[in-house]
Design an enzyme around this catalytic site. Structure first.
Site, PDB file in Angstrom:
ATOM      1  N   GLU A  26       0.883  -1.451  -0.173  1.00  0.00           N
ATOM      2  CA  GLU A  26      -0.097   0.156  -0.082  1.00  0.00           C
ATOM      3  C   GLU A  26       0.664   1.307   0.017  1.00  0.00           C
ATOM      4  O   GLU A  26       0.415   2.303  -0.704  1.00  0.00           O
ATOM      5  CB  GLU A  26      -0.898  -0.033   1.260  1.00  0.00           C
ATOM      6  CG  GLU A  26      -2.211  -0.701   1.008  1.00  0.00           C
ATOM      7  CD  GLU A  26      -1.804  -2.337   1.246  1.00  0.00           C
ATOM      8  OE1 GLU A  26      -0.890  -2.613   1.760  1.00  0.00           O
ATOM      9  OE2 GLU A  26      -2.738  -3.051   0.983  1.00  0.00           O
TER      10      GLU A  26
ATOM     11  N   HIS B 268     -10.964  -5.248   9.830  1.00  0.00           N
ATOM     12  CA  HIS B 268     -11.663  -5.273   8.640  1.00  0.00           C
ATOM     13  C   HIS B 268     -12.985  -4.381   8.559  1.00  0.00           C
ATOM     14  O   HIS B 268     -14.022  -4.784   7.955  1.00  0.00           O
ATOM     15  CB  HIS B 268     -11.923  -6.598   8.067  1.00  0.00           C
ATOM     16  CG  HIS B 268     -10.505  -7.102   7.659  1.00  0.00           C
ATOM     17  ND1 HIS B 268      -9.907  -7.950   8.294  1.00  0.00           N
ATOM     18  CD2 HIS B 268      -9.852  -7.114   6.257  1.00  0.00           C
ATOM     19  CE1 HIS B 268      -8.643  -8.359   7.862  1.00  0.00           C
ATOM     20  NE2 HIS B 268      -8.783  -7.811   6.563  1.00  0.00           N
TER      21      HIS B 268
END
Ligand SMILES: Cc1ncc(C[n+]2csc(CCOP(=O)(O)OP(=O)(O)O)c2C)c(N)n1
Ligand SMILES: [Mg+2]
Lengths: 322, 330
Positions: free
Chosen positions: A58, A126
């Site tokens: 990322e 998440h």
């Protein structure tokens, strides 16, 4: 005009803009297979050069998107809110700050699509609803559509915009349906709130996944002859505070529903603005219906206690009515 | 140092090295006079950026780090604007909003210096991605330190550049210390350039005091990049002659570097080395070299005057440039 799912509407927005402008390309983890859904069909249509599967890096590919934007391309990056933490340095130190820090020399037309899954038993790693963090940073436009039509229209505006934009795509809305214009010229401007339902007694400002709950609460209150105005700001940066202040000027009562954790949430900021600028219009204390200030527990019995609900909004509306 | 580089290019390199050297000597003077705060000096490392940038065009991009004056000046930045920026003035490159660590000049391909160590490495990689996706022939290069080479962003960007075969040159300025920490204590391999193997790209170890060697290594990497042969990692072994930043002279006392080590590296001053090689090969006379230094000195003095005379940004600037179009103040 046809009925579409929120997720399809996002995809329509991306593909129309990719067709219109060869500088637009999509990158992210497993985007060719469209694991998160909104990129279905894009790889088939646009091929390898415009739909890029990235390594699991990322920091690396968020930064690469910023660099590509800095020299004139218009990248669209797909990720999950929860993975943005890993690439935070690129979002904050580069995407958000380059333009200001370099005295306006950098123009960064990059969109980060932050798919925001929560509410489905995904536990703490998440389930992030992190848009308030990015409102606080500055230099980033923060978008959170609440309906399929807005999902398409705001996506198109985001891609055409010359600033870094984070599109928060609420996972609880991805399967919702609504009328979505086919017109490739249809866009939704930033900084213009949507009055989903006009009313005169109480203003409910609802963000992202709270929108359907707020509408349902308003319908329920109508049965008791309470007229609720439901406003979806649609973009949090820029925020259409005029529409909110005008509504509060009319109703004198405010409830803000926000799936983010309540401390320093988007709701906090909206209530602070109303407190500063419309205090004398208020006839009752403002009510915040945000997520509980906890990490997201895995057990459904606990998770369901965390987020704003229709009933929670109804309760808050009633509180403002005394 | 024998070479077939043109005389003009050699003179340009010497000129840019002197511009950096005099610029930073001036900054030291200004720091001592209380005119500016602590900045990171590039003195001793000038050959790295100057040699590398001499192998690039204006249309190529660079990005850099907190040790930030050498890279832009090497790429052709305007001294007046650079100096004004360091003084926080409106005529600075960033209108006084960036300061010493964030010089940038997009007009000559300087995508900006980053204060967060290694943070600009992915950004430069992205500029190279744009080149490839659009079928353009520009390349990008990024300067970062030995300390930065241990950051995840650096590794991620190198891997990404290699799997996507991007026209980017990673230039590690191994001045052997991150503040006071020796790279021998933090880098697991013998040479930082050895890490290139892990990313399946060429890794080249270069004498960073030698501008000509830097030019040649970079020229080769640029050629590969333009030919579509992907990225290169260049490790420039070098040394900062001064402390980590002005104001940190006191950490000298911690003796993280031996006095004789410093003295030994100072004997390999990159400006002396280039001058000597050019004079000995008969390319130029010592007098010509002295004239270049004097001209650079004069340009720096003029830049300091320009900067001092430039106004500080007024309040109307505060909210400008947060976004592409002005947004209401919240
Ligand atoms: C992410 C991050 N961590 C720490 C710092 C503080 N810091 C600034 S420069 C520096 C040393 C960097 O060393 P190196 O990369 O070798 O560059 P050099 O200063 O030697 O040129 C440190 C630790 C920083 N700016 N950014
Ligand atoms: Mg170092």
């Amino acid at each position: 005009m046809a009925e579409k799912m929120f997720m399809q509407a996002l995809g329509m927005g991306i593909s129309e803009e990719m067709r219109a402008d060869p500088k637009v390309f999509l990158m992210g983890e497993d985007v060719r297979a469209s694991v998160y859904g909104a990129a279905t069909g894009l790889h088939d249509e646009f091929g390898d050069d415009r739909v890029l599967n990235t390594p699991l890096s990322e920091n690396g590919f968020f930064g690469a998107a910023v660099g590509a934007a800095a020299v004139g391309m218009r990248p669209v990056v797909e990720t999950l809110t929860s993975f943005m933490w890993v690439g935070m340095d690129q979002l904050v130190s580069q995407a958000a700050k380059m333009r200001y820090m370099f005295g306006g020399q950098a123009t960064l037309p990059v969109v980060f699509r932050a798919v925001m899954y929560y509410g489905g038993g995904s536990a703490a790693h998440h389930s992030d609803r992190s848009y308030p963090v990015f409102m606080n940073i500055g230099g980033l436009k923060v978008v959170a559509p609440g309906t399929p039509a807005d999902a398409k229209g705001l996506m198109k505006t985001a891609i055409r915009d010359n600033d870094p934009v984070i599109m928060f795509e609420d996972g609880t809305l991805l399967g919702t349906r609504g009328e979505v214009p086919d017109d490739p010229d249809f866009t939704v401007p930033f900084g213009v709130a949507n009055i989903l339902r006009p009313g005169t007694d109480v203003t409910v400002v609802a963000i992202a996944g709270s929108v359907p709950h707020a509408v349902a609460a308003a319908e329920e209150m109508a049965k008791e002859d309470v007229s609720v105005e439901v406003i979806d700001p649609r973009t949090l940066v820029p925020l259409d505070k005029e529409t909110i202040l005008n509504s509060v000027g009319k109703t004198g009562r405010l409830v803000v529903a926000d799936p983010a954790a309540k401390v320093c949430s988007a709701a906090s900021e909206i209530m602070s603005i109303v407190g500063e600028e419309a205090f004398w219009d208020l006839q009752a204390p403002m009510q915040k219906v945000a997520s509980k200030q906890v990490h997201i527990p895995f057990a459904q019995s606990l998770e369901k206690l965390v987020y704003p609900t229709r009933d929670g909004i109804i309760e808050a509306i009633k509180k403002t009515l005394g | 140092m024998t070479t077939n580089i043109s005389k003009d290019l050699l003179l340009l390199m010497l000129e840019r090295m002197w511009r950096i050297r005099h610029f930073e000597l001036k900054l030291t003077e200004m720091y001592n006079a209380g005119e500016i705060g602590g900045v990171h000096l590039y003195i001793g490392e000038e050959a790295v950026a100057v040699g590398a940038c001499a192998a690039m065009k204006d249309s190529d991009y660079i990005a850099g780090n907190h040790r930030s004056h050498g890279h832009p000046i090497a790429k052709g930045a305007n001294l007046n604007k650079a100096m004004a920026e360091i003084l926080g003035r409106i005529d600075g490159y960033c209108k006084g909003k960036g300061g010493s660590m964030h010089l940038a000049d997009f007009s000559v391909g300087i995508l900006g210096e980053s204060g967060i160590v290694a943070s600009s490495v992915p950004v430069a990689t992205g500029a190279a991605l744009a080149s490839k996706l659009q079928g353009e022939d520009f390349v990008s290069a990024v300067f970062f330190g030995d300390g930065a080479s241990n950051q995840g962003a650096c590794h991620e960007a190198m891997n990404l550049a290699s799997v996507w075969n991007l026209p980017v040159i990673f230039i590690c300025e191994n001045n052997q210390y991150a503040v006071t920490t020796s790279y021998r204590d933090t880098v697991a391999v013998e040479h930082i350039s050895d890490r290139a193997q892990a990313y399946n790209m060429p890794g080249v170890l270069v004498d960073g005091q030698d501008a000509i060697a830097m030019y040649e290594a970079t020229a080769e990497a640029v050629q590969r990049a333009r030919n579509g042969e992907g990225p290169t990692l260049i490790e420039a072994l070098t040394y900062r002659f001064e402390e980590h930043s002005l104001g940190l002279e006191k950490i000298r006392k911690s003796e993280y570097r031996e006095d004789n080590e410093i003295a030994e590296w100072r004997r390999r001053d990159p400006l002396d080395l280039l001058t000597k090689s050019m004079v000995e090969s008969g390319t130029v006379t010592q007098a010509e070299c002295d004239a270049i230094s004097a001209a650079a000195h004069a340009a720096v003095e003029e830049a300091a005057e320009f900067a001092r005379n430039s106004p500080v940004p007024d309040e109307s600037e505060l909210y400008k440039d947060m976004f592409f179009s002005e947004m209401p103040v919240v």
